[in-house]
Design an enzyme around this catalytic site. Structure first.
Site, short mmCIF file in Angstrom:
data_model
loop_
_atom_site.label_atom_id
_atom_site.label_comp_id
_atom_site.label_asym_id
_atom_site.label_seq_id
_atom_site.Cartn_x
_atom_site.Cartn_y
_atom_site.Cartn_z
N SER A 112 40.53 47.75 40.07
CA SER A 112 39.19 48.29 40.28
C SER A 112 38.80 49.27 39.18
CB SER A 112 39.14 48.94 41.67
OG SER A 112 37.83 49.23 42.06
N ASP A 249 32.02 48.61 38.15
CA ASP A 249 33.40 49.01 37.92
C ASP A 249 34.18 47.81 37.39
OD1 ASP A 249 33.57 47.53 40.25
OD2 ASP A 249 35.04 48.84 41.20
N ASP A 251 36.20 45.53 38.47
CA ASP A 251 36.21 44.21 39.13
C ASP A 251 34.87 43.87 39.77
OD1 ASP A 251 36.48 46.08 41.19
OD2 ASP A 251 37.75 44.77 42.40
N ASP A 253 33.07 45.02 42.16
CA ASP A 253 32.78 45.05 43.60
C ASP A 253 31.95 46.26 43.98
OD1 ASP A 253 34.72 47.04 43.45
OD2 ASP A 253 35.87 46.32 45.18
#
Length: 459
Positions: A112, A249, A251, A253
């Site tokens: 993340s 961010d 990834d 999400d």
């Protein structure tokens, strides 16, 4: 993976002390995150996930990603599972595609917003939701290594990178024909997962895109950019005269935004604006939103004044998801930019959120106009105190000196402020947050409590 060769049958492959945090398994590559651990996680996930449908496997751009994906794939196939590898993609793509293609589950290799040296594994069940605590505990029991995987069967693998187009089609269809023609928008893609699809999708919908950090770079992901470092985005929005900007961010999400004046539009504001649009369309049952204990008092009071209900949960999108499911809520999220829309899957999705926020605007209307009509946040400040000792960090409430000081701060601020202290679930940090009606009180109590925590817990 030569390090596995010396492990005899019946002995652990490693990972005995590993457990699920607030967002899967995460840590430094080479110490916590190793090929041996990934192989075990893959194997035991393959044992725990129900049915015999394929398991999807994606990753962000970190340099260690291909190594860990290969180990996970080996573990899954050793458990007899068929594996579809997606390559570079956002975490929510794994969740959405698991649901769309009725897969048994999915695994995402990502840490993340953490630095490039870290990596992690997020796991999803058949619906695309994160695994239940019971499923996590079953995998943890396997990781304790009482029985070494027999590795006697071998499932097939397929490389299915074309499925990313199915994900972007879902995002485009979520706008129900709305477009972004003529909107000048800056996207900070963070050298990460968002580089796989966000820029091309925004352009396809008619936006004029200025893209920052727009190529996958495993050594630079999250470094001085993205949702944890907004200054490059803010500067680009102002320099290019853009209407808005979005920072993802690593990834993708989660997402944070800035308006055309360079003002932060955080998860609280996104929830307020998106929730207001749904409420006006009679599409928000009981005008209920779900947020976490980190959400701003200004947001709560403004939403309540509008006639809405705000339910708070512990920090972590899995807690938001659980509360939404229990209450029948359709929108929830975190101040940090994890936003979950039950109408579009039950996983935080930064690209979806950015599209929905941009598409809320009427012709001639700007994001700044909407922000002006929302709410004023109470001054809020968060300080991270590094506490390497896990027991002291997790057990901070046993420190009488600190709890007494927190009580004194709350008494001094009364109804016009609050203190929230919690141990990070992903880093060796104690997070101290203070919110009050005046910046002076916020600064005073944040500094006092943070310094006291450092003195008392790091002895």
């Amino acid at each position: 993976m030569a390090d596995l060769a010396s492990h005899p049958v019946g002995q652990p492959l490693g990972g005995g002390g590993v457990s699920f945090g607030t967002d899967g398994i995460r840590g430094r590559v080479g110490t916590v995150m190793t090929p041996a651990l990934a192989l075990q996680v893959g194997y035991w996930s393959g044992q725990v996930l129900p049915g015999d449908a394929p398991v999807l496997l994606g990753m962000d751009s970190r340099s260690s990603g291909p190594m860990l994906v290969a180990a996970l794939e080996a573990g899954l196939t050793a458990a007899g599972r068929e594996v579809w590898t997606l390559g570079l993609c956002p975490t929510p793509a794994v969740a959405r595609l698991v649901n769309q293609f009725q897969a048994a589950g999915g695994l995402m290799v990502s840490a993340s917003h953490n630095p490039p040296e870290d990596n992690g594994i997020k796991l999803f069940g058949p619906s695309g939701a994160k695994l239940s605590r019971d499923q996590q505990q079953a995998i943890e029991a396997g990781l304790r290594g009482e029985v070494r995987p027999a590795l006697t069967s071998c499932g097939p693998t397929q490389r299915r990178t074309e499925l990313l187009e199915s994900y972007t089609a879902l995002l485009e269809n979520s706008l129900e024909g709305r477009r972004l023609d003529g909107r000048r928008i800056v996207l900070d893609l963070c050298w990460g997962s968002a580089t796989s699809c966000a820029e091309s999708l925004f352009r396809r919908l008619g936006a004029e895109v200025i893209a920052l950090h727009s190529q996958p770079d495993g050594a630079a992901i999250n470094v001085g950019c993205g949702s944890t470092h907004l200054e490059p985005l803010r500067q680009a929005v102002m320099e290019h005269g853009a209407e808005m900007g979005f920072a993802f961010d690593g990834d993708a999400d989660r997402v944070l935004a800035v308006d055309g004046q360079g003002r932060l539009v955080d998860g609280d504001h996104i929830l307020y604006l998106w929730g207001s649009a749904l409420a006006d369309a009679d599409a928000l049952p009981q005008q209920r939103l779900v947020a976490t204990v980190m959400s701003n008092l200004g947001f709560e009071r403004a939403w309540t004044a509008r006639g809405g209900q705000l339910e708070r949960t512990a920090v972590g999108d899995q807690h938001v998801h659980a509360a939404m499911a229990e209450l029948g809520a359709v929108l929830g999220g975190e101040q940090s930019g994890h936003i979950i829309s039950a109408d579009h899957g039950m996983s935080g999705d930064g690209v979806l959120t950015a599209l929905q926020l941009a598409a809320l605007l009427q012709p001639g209307e700007t994001l700044s106009d909407r922000v002006d009509q929302s709410f004023r946040s109470f001054p809020q400040r968060l300080r991270n105190v590094r506490v390497p000792d896990r027991d002291r960090r997790k057990g901070w409430q046993q420190c009488d000196g600190l709890t007494t000081a927190i009580a004194a701060a709350e008494a001094a601020m009364g109804d016009e402020g609050r203190v929230l202290v919690r141990a990070s679930g992903t880093e060796p940090l104690l997070r101290v947050m203070v919110e009050a009606s005046s910046q002076e009180q916020v600064d005073h109590w944040t500094d006092h409590l943070s310094e006291l925590a450092d003195q008392l817990l790091n002895v």
